[in-house]
Write a protein that holds these residues in place. Structure first.
Motif, PDB file in Angstrom:
ATOM      1  N   LEU A   6       0.872  -1.089   0.053  1.00  0.00           N
ATOM      2  CA  LEU A   6       0.010   0.138   0.217  1.00  0.00           C
ATOM      3  C   LEU A   6       0.824   1.289   0.191  1.00  0.00           C
ATOM      4  N   PHE A  47      -9.731  -1.450  -3.413  1.00  0.00           N
ATOM      5  CA  PHE A  47      -8.875  -2.541  -3.147  1.00  0.00           C
ATOM      6  C   PHE A  47      -9.451  -3.880  -3.300  1.00  0.00           C
ATOM      7  N   ALA A  59      -6.653  -2.974   4.520  1.00  0.00           N
ATOM      8  CA  ALA A  59      -7.069  -1.844   3.543  1.00  0.00           C
ATOM      9  C   ALA A  59      -8.158  -1.017   3.698  1.00  0.00           C
ATOM     10  N   THR A  94      -6.565   2.872   5.208  1.00  0.00           N
ATOM     11  CA  THR A  94      -6.735   3.660   3.564  1.00  0.00           C
ATOM     12  C   THR A  94      -8.254   4.373   3.636  1.00  0.00           C
ATOM     13  N   CYS A 130      -9.666   4.341   0.869  1.00  0.00           N
ATOM     14  CA  CYS A 130     -10.233   3.513  -0.287  1.00  0.00           C
ATOM     15  C   CYS A 130     -11.729   3.622   0.231  1.00  0.00           C
TER      16      CYS A 130
END
Length: 174
Positions: A88, A99, A113, A117, A119
């Motif tokens: 990452l 992801f 993830a 993050t 995302c």
């Protein structure tokens, strides 16, 4: 009028409509994630117990189909948080991006993830039923270890799917 909310994820199918992006909350640090994941795995008997449970590491009864596709065995190798952190860092996810982990095992990379993050979505697809079941248990145990904002992030942005990544039944409708 507001768009209809995305359907709840039941851990076995992808939603038929795109989930709205989660509210912008600061991502969890990797250090905190590792601690929370360790506590979650410990609540399930430890990483070793989860990863070596019957049918997770490999099929101990080769005559039995263990995969959603009917396959009888599938290799398993754990992806640890340090490797996911490095991936990452080299390929950072930005807000709005997805992801995906094909062969997501017990789900730890997907969970990482989703929590570390910005995302929009973290999706794991696993073909082995016992690994998928273990991933759902890990997600539940991790949700018990995190605060309400992180729990909401998991519910909104994390999908753990049982299926064959190459099957039409697993693909998200266009």
């Amino acid at each position: 009028p507001s768009p209809a909310p995305a359907p709840p994820l039941d851990g076995t199918t992808l939603p038929t409509t795109a989930a709205p992006p989660a509210p912008a909350a600061p991502p969890m640090t990797v250090h905190v994630f590792k601690k929370k994941l360790t506590k979650a795995l410990d609540a399930l008997g430890g990483r070793y117990a989860v990863e070596t449970a019957p049918g997770v590491r490999g099929n101990l009864a080769p005559e039995t189909a263990v995969c959603a596709s009917g396959q009888r065995d599938a290799h398993y190798g754990a992806v640890l948080p340090g490797l996911v952190e490095d991936i990452l860092r080299r390929a950072p996810l930005r807000a709005g991006e997805t992801f995906a982990d094909v062969g997501s095992g017990i789900g730890s990379a997907v969970l990482q993830a989703a929590l570390t993050t910005q995302c929009a979505r973290a999706t794991g697809v696993e073909v082995v039923r016992t690994r998928h079941a273990a991933a759902l248990e890990v997600r539940t145990a991790l949700a018990d270890e995190v605060d309400a904002a992180a729990r909401a992030s998991l519910e909104q942005r994390c999908a753990l799917v049982l299926g064959d990544a190459f099957s039409d039944s697993t693909r998200k409708p266009r």
